[in-house]
Design a protein around this motif. Structure first.
Motif, PDB file in Angstrom:
ATOM      1  N   HIS A 107       0.835  -1.207   0.000  1.00  0.00           N
ATOM      2  CA  HIS A 107       0.000   0.000   0.000  1.00  0.00           C
ATOM      3  C   HIS A 107       0.870   1.257   0.000  1.00  0.00           C
ATOM      4  O   HIS A 107       0.594   2.229  -0.713  1.00  0.00           O
ATOM      5  N   TYR A 381      -6.406  -1.145  11.844  1.00  0.00           N
ATOM      6  CA  TYR A 381      -6.287  -0.912  10.400  1.00  0.00           C
ATOM      7  C   TYR A 381      -6.725  -2.152   9.620  1.00  0.00           C
ATOM      8  O   TYR A 381      -7.501  -2.051   8.656  1.00  0.00           O
ATOM      9  N   ASP A 382      -6.240  -3.313  10.039  1.00  0.00           N
ATOM     10  CA  ASP A 382      -6.628  -4.554   9.360  1.00  0.00           C
ATOM     11  C   ASP A 382      -8.139  -4.743   9.402  1.00  0.00           C
ATOM     12  O   ASP A 382      -8.762  -5.146   8.409  1.00  0.00           O
ATOM     13  N   VAL A 385      -9.835  -2.166   6.999  1.00  0.00           N
ATOM     14  CA  VAL A 385      -9.674  -2.540   5.587  1.00  0.00           C
ATOM     15  C   VAL A 385     -10.565  -3.732   5.261  1.00  0.00           C
ATOM     16  O   VAL A 385     -11.258  -3.754   4.230  1.00  0.00           O
ATOM     17  N   CYS A 386     -10.576  -4.731   6.141  1.00  0.00           N
ATOM     18  CA  CYS A 386     -11.372  -5.943   5.920  1.00  0.00           C
ATOM     19  C   CYS A 386     -12.862  -5.627   5.842  1.00  0.00           C
ATOM     20  O   CYS A 386     -13.582  -6.200   5.018  1.00  0.00           O
ATOM     21  N   ILE A 390     -12.132   1.338   5.526  1.00  0.00           N
ATOM     22  CA  ILE A 390     -11.103   1.973   4.698  1.00  0.00           C
ATOM     23  C   ILE A 390     -11.160   1.258   3.351  1.00  0.00           C
ATOM     24  O   ILE A 390     -10.511   0.227   3.150  1.00  0.00           O
ATOM     25  N   ASP A 392     -10.120   2.102   0.342  1.00  0.00           N
ATOM     26  CA  ASP A 392      -8.957   2.257  -0.528  1.00  0.00           C
ATOM     27  C   ASP A 392      -7.738   2.568   0.340  1.00  0.00           C
ATOM     28  O   ASP A 392      -7.479   3.728   0.675  1.00  0.00           O
ATOM     29  N   PRO A 393      -6.961   1.543   0.729  1.00  0.00           N
ATOM     30  CA  PRO A 393      -5.816   1.762   1.626  1.00  0.00           C
ATOM     31  C   PRO A 393      -4.771   2.720   1.063  1.00  0.00           C
ATOM     32  O   PRO A 393      -4.135   3.462   1.822  1.00  0.00           O
TER      33      PRO A 393
END
Length: 608
Positions: A107, A381-382, A385-386, A390, A392-393
């Motif tokens: 990323h 963060y993980d 995103v999952c 988020i 679009d990292p």
């Protein structure tokens, strides 16, 4: 080959204090010790246009490769360095390391674009091995911890980098990176005061795994031997006349025996120091020992006053243990630095109110309030995103990691909470008694103040206090912290220049809202002509702040800039303006002018 090692520019004005880049200093020392031809360029100490400075250094030195790095929050400053380098010399090899690459390698590489090689993890050994391979023209496939682009896709070399024995590393290249330039500046922040403040690292990583925390030096907690640490302190004392040591460890107080020996050995130097402890490691005997050893400030990870939130964060502490530790330290007279962070996955409006109420009752501990950030590399963060929080990292990194909504609180609950965090600190924390503005340096955006400590009554003089910043003023006697006042003449000067901007550009955006600017905007609202206030917009990248009222207006999304075709942006978070200018310019290329609020008092002079 010749290597140019560049420290990104993170200051708004040359001469501003900033956190010394210990990581890059270690890389510099390691490369030099290994015999590589290295030139160091610290952009925080060099006046002028960034691209011109890099061009001069690349040409004069004949650099074949450029190395730089930092944390994800410094994305804009790092990208500005490598993008400039590639435009200046297309064939130059660019290498980036630090937390920005280690936390989310692919990323980050996609966000930065102009990187040839990324270094994952501790860079001292990997950087030397990579540079050796470049010089020999051999492959890098046998070097673990490298990410690079191969036929349009990113590849990470196989294997795990070796865990570094910290005692075998050379001491940081303090002189080469320019520590001398910082020694006569007083930080006046996070519990530190006075001059000749020097950072030192005695361990790396942390044995705990809080959900919001990322360990840029890996998951294995290691401590240097104290013999090695005190050899470095001797050097710092002899070469730089150190008077205050900021111990940069993620966790210093983990081993009681080591802390005891450190306290015994540090006393003879008559040096004040700052270090990070867990509340579970604080006891009456430990605090007494730290006090006797000249420890000036203890930093603690408090985070929340609700045990269910602490459990969700994987803190492995309770608010009861925090209260005990805080009282022991406060009663001893040692300074306290700590935060309460809101918006964890398990946060509810009830848990948030509980923590705010606790903070109000314990205002004397002077803890900071903030929203939690899902930084790359963390479990938060993980999760984000999952779950598509988020989506679009890469864009998230390019936007400098704005706060996102992780909990199930409603939009109105978030707005209320953010409003409290923005307004309460300056409403409830005290400014120095009978303060007086001795001098304002508009060019460097600094001022000198004097005033009485509200805790002990001592008269203090605070020099080089940066305007528009959220830092604290620290009493030289009792280490009590005070909110930086907002002088009337500063408000009037900004109001005057703001009207000039509105007349020239029509509408003006203030970008980035924190507690200092929230209070500043309240004062500003009464100084700008009524009909002109409709031309002022307040924007923030963090969606949790959108809709929060700010004295008759609401915080908006940056999209208002395109919608209204606004051509003037003032960055109101002055401490991040150096990095944000690049980020904003990339996103809004058609805007005529982007300046920091600290540039505003001299705006007309800059035009002449």
């Amino acid at each position: 080959m010749r290597y140019l090692l560049v420290v990104p520019r993170i200051v708004n004005n040359i001469g501003d204090w900033y956190w010394f880049p210990t990581g890059i200093s270690y890389i510099a020392a390691s490369l030099k010790t290994a015999g590589f031809d290295v030139k160091i360029l610290n952009l925080n100490h060099t006046e002028g246009n960034l691209c011109d400075i890099i061009r001069q250094s690349v040409d004069r030195y004949g650099a074949d490769a450029l190395l730089t790095g930092g944390l994800t929050g410094q994305y804009g400053a790092i990208r500005a360095v490598i993008e400039s380098a590639k435009k200046i010399k297309k064939g130059i090899v660019t290498i980036v390391g630090g937390g920005i690459i280690t936390s989310a390698p692919e990323h980050a590489m996609r966000a930065l674009e102009y990187v040839d090689y990324g270094v994952i993890g501790e860079g001292e050994i990997i950087s030397c091995e990579l540079c050796a391979a470049l010089e020999k023209g051999s492959g890098i496939h046998g070097i673990p911890g490298i990410i690079y682009k191969n036929h349009g896709r990113y590849v990470i070399t196989e294997g795990a980098p070796s865990v570094i024995n910290l005692d075998k590393l050379p001491f940081p290249d303090y002189r080469g990176v320019g520590l001398n330039n910082l020694l006569n500046m007083a930080p006046n922040c996070v519990g530190m005061g006075g001059e000749r403040v020097i950072p030192i690292t005695t361990s790396r990583s942390c044995p705990f795994h809080c959900t919001f925390c990322f360990h840029p030096s890996g998951q294995t907690y290691r401590q240097r031997s104290l013999d090695s640490v005190f050899l470095e302190i001797e050097l710092l004392k002899d070469e730089f006349n150190v008077k205050y040591i900021s111990i940069q460890d993620e966790l210093f107080g983990f081993n009681r025996e080591r802390v005891t020996e450190f306290c015994q050995r540090i006393k003879k130097y008559n040096i004040k120091w700052w270090a990070q402890f867990r509340v579970t490691d604080v006891s009456k005997s430990i605090v007494a020992m730290l006090k006797d050893a000249n420890c000036a400030t203890i930093a603690l990870g408090i985070e929340s006053a609700d045990n269910s939130i602490l459990k969700s964060m994987n803190k492995k502490i309770t608010i009861e243990k925090s209260e005990k530790a805080l009282k022991l330290i406060y009663d001893s007279g040692i300074g306290i630095q700590g935060n309460l962070i809101f918006g964890d996955r398990a946060e509810t409006i009830e848990t948030a109110k509980k923590t705010l109420d606790w903070w109000k009752k314990n205002i004397h501990y002077q803890l900071y309030l903030a929203m939690i950030v899902a930084y790359p590399g963390t479990r938060l963060y993980d999760h984000a995103v999952c779950r598509g929080i988020i989506p679009d990292p890469v864009k998230f990194i390019r936007r400098s990691c704005p706060v996102v909504k992780l909990s199930q609180m409603t939009d109105s609950e978030y707005s209320w909470l953010v409003g409290q965090i923005l307004s309460l600190p300056r409403e409830l924390k005290e400014i120095p008694g009978d303060y007086n503005v001795v001098e304002i340096n508009w060019k460097n955006a600094r001022m000198t103040l004097d005033g009485a400590c509200v805790s002990c009554g001592r008269q203090n003089i605070w020099q080089d206090v940066r305007l528009f910043m959220t830092g604290s003023l620290m009493c030289r006697k009792c280490a009590g912290r005070h909110t930086v006042p907002i002088p009337e003449e500063v408000v009037m000067k900004v109001a005057e220049k703001l009207e000039v901007l509105i007349q020239k550009y029509g509408e003006v955006v203030f970008w980035g809202i924190h507690s200092y600017f929230y209070a500043f905007a309240k004062r500003l609202a009464g100084k700008v002509s009524g009909e002109l206030t409709e031309n002022i917009h307040y924007v923030d990248e963090s969606e949790v702040r959108h809709g929060v009222e700010i004295f008759g207006r609401k915080i908006e999304s940056p999209e208002i800039i395109n919608q209204n075709k606004i051509n003037c942006i003032v960055i109101s978070v002055a401490q991040y303006s150096a990095s944000l200018k690049k980020t904003i310019r990339d996103a809004f290329a058609d805007v005529d002018i982007i300046l920091s609020i600290s540039d505003l008092p001299l705006f007309e002079d800059a035009l002449n």
